[in-house]
Design a protein around this motif. Sequence first.
Motif, short mmCIF file in Angstrom:
data_model
loop_
_atom_site.label_atom_id
_atom_site.label_comp_id
_atom_site.label_asym_id
_atom_site.label_seq_id
_atom_site.Cartn_x
_atom_site.Cartn_y
_atom_site.Cartn_z
N PHE A 1 -23.89 32.65 -13.40
CA PHE A 1 -23.57 33.19 -12.29
C PHE A 1 -22.68 33.75 -13.72
CE2 PHE A 1 -21.71 29.18 -12.46
CZ PHE A 1 -19.72 29.76 -12.23
N ALA A 2 -21.77 34.84 -13.42
CA ALA A 2 -21.24 36.33 -13.59
C ALA A 2 -19.50 35.16 -13.27
CB ALA A 2 -21.16 37.59 -13.91
N GLU A 3 -18.48 35.65 -14.39
CA GLU A 3 -17.14 35.25 -14.20
C GLU A 3 -16.93 36.65 -13.82
OE1 GLU A 3 -15.67 32.83 -13.75
OE2 GLU A 3 -17.11 31.08 -14.12
N PRO A 4 -15.64 36.67 -12.91
CA PRO A 4 -15.24 37.73 -11.95
C PRO A 4 -15.54 39.55 -13.19
CG PRO A 4 -13.75 36.53 -11.33
CD PRO A 4 -15.06 35.34 -12.91
N GLY A 5 -15.21 40.35 -12.23
CA GLY A 5 -15.15 41.82 -12.92
C GLY A 5 -14.82 43.11 -12.73
N ALA A 6 -14.17 43.50 -12.74
CA ALA A 6 -14.07 44.61 -12.14
C ALA A 6 -14.36 46.37 -13.23
CB ALA A 6 -13.17 45.50 -11.65
N ASP B 1 -11.84 45.47 -16.28
CA ASP B 1 -10.98 44.37 -16.37
C ASP B 1 -11.70 42.72 -15.98
OD1 ASP B 1 -8.32 42.97 -15.43
OD2 ASP B 1 -10.26 42.36 -14.03
N ILE B 2 -11.85 42.09 -17.42
CA ILE B 2 -12.82 40.93 -16.68
C ILE B 2 -12.21 39.54 -17.23
CG2 ILE B 2 -15.34 41.63 -17.77
CD1 ILE B 2 -14.68 40.91 -20.56
N SER B 3 -13.15 38.58 -16.72
CA SER B 3 -11.70 37.36 -16.95
C SER B 3 -13.66 36.34 -16.98
CB SER B 3 -11.24 36.50 -15.00
OG SER B 3 -10.97 35.39 -15.26
N ASN B 4 -12.82 35.41 -17.64
CA ASN B 4 -13.31 34.30 -17.72
C ASN B 4 -13.70 33.36 -17.15
OD1 ASN B 4 -11.08 33.44 -18.71
ND2 ASN B 4 -11.78 31.75 -19.64
N GLY B 5 -12.76 33.30 -15.77
CA GLY B 5 -13.44 32.29 -14.96
C GLY B 5 -12.35 32.37 -13.58
N PRO B 6 -12.54 32.40 -12.17
CA PRO B 6 -11.87 32.30 -11.33
C PRO B 6 -10.84 32.83 -10.82
CG PRO B 6 -12.27 30.39 -11.05
CD PRO B 6 -12.44 30.77 -12.80
#
Length: 172
Positions: A122-127, A140-145
Amino acid sequence: MTSPKPNVGAKIEEMSFPVVGKTEPVTIGKPTDRWTMLFVYRGKHCPRCKRFLNKLNAALPAWTDVMNIVVVSADTEEKAIADKAEFGWDFDLAYGMTVPQMRSLGLYVSEPLSEAETTDQFAEPGAFGIRPNGTLMLVDISNGPAARPDLEELLDGMKFNIENDRPERGTA
């Protein structure tokens, strides 16, 4: 393995995702009459995603006054339907994001920690702020929740960017 950073200022790959309760998919990356904000969330298994999406839903009219909103995960249709039913979100909920689509956006991709979490990558969060011409303006991307953008600040910044036709940043 994570893909290279997304190329701001460049056209993003056209991608379509099915939407809960609709026959037509939502498509990003093609020309539209409005800006689009794409929010990628981890999926049904993530309680932090639910809190973030509940905040987005509470502020949704302010967002949709300015741009189109697309919310998507790698979840199956069944999981997306269950989330939509449980939380009653007003935004369209898309699902079925593939790993190649995740990688084309430069998202971090995770393996489940256990089957209790989920069974597939699954993908980690992104905007992603996408211009009407399909080019990427903001990432804006993250490697965790735990790392998410502040929705109020993000909306304020996007309004400024749109109203002032601001250029992409981070291209040097």
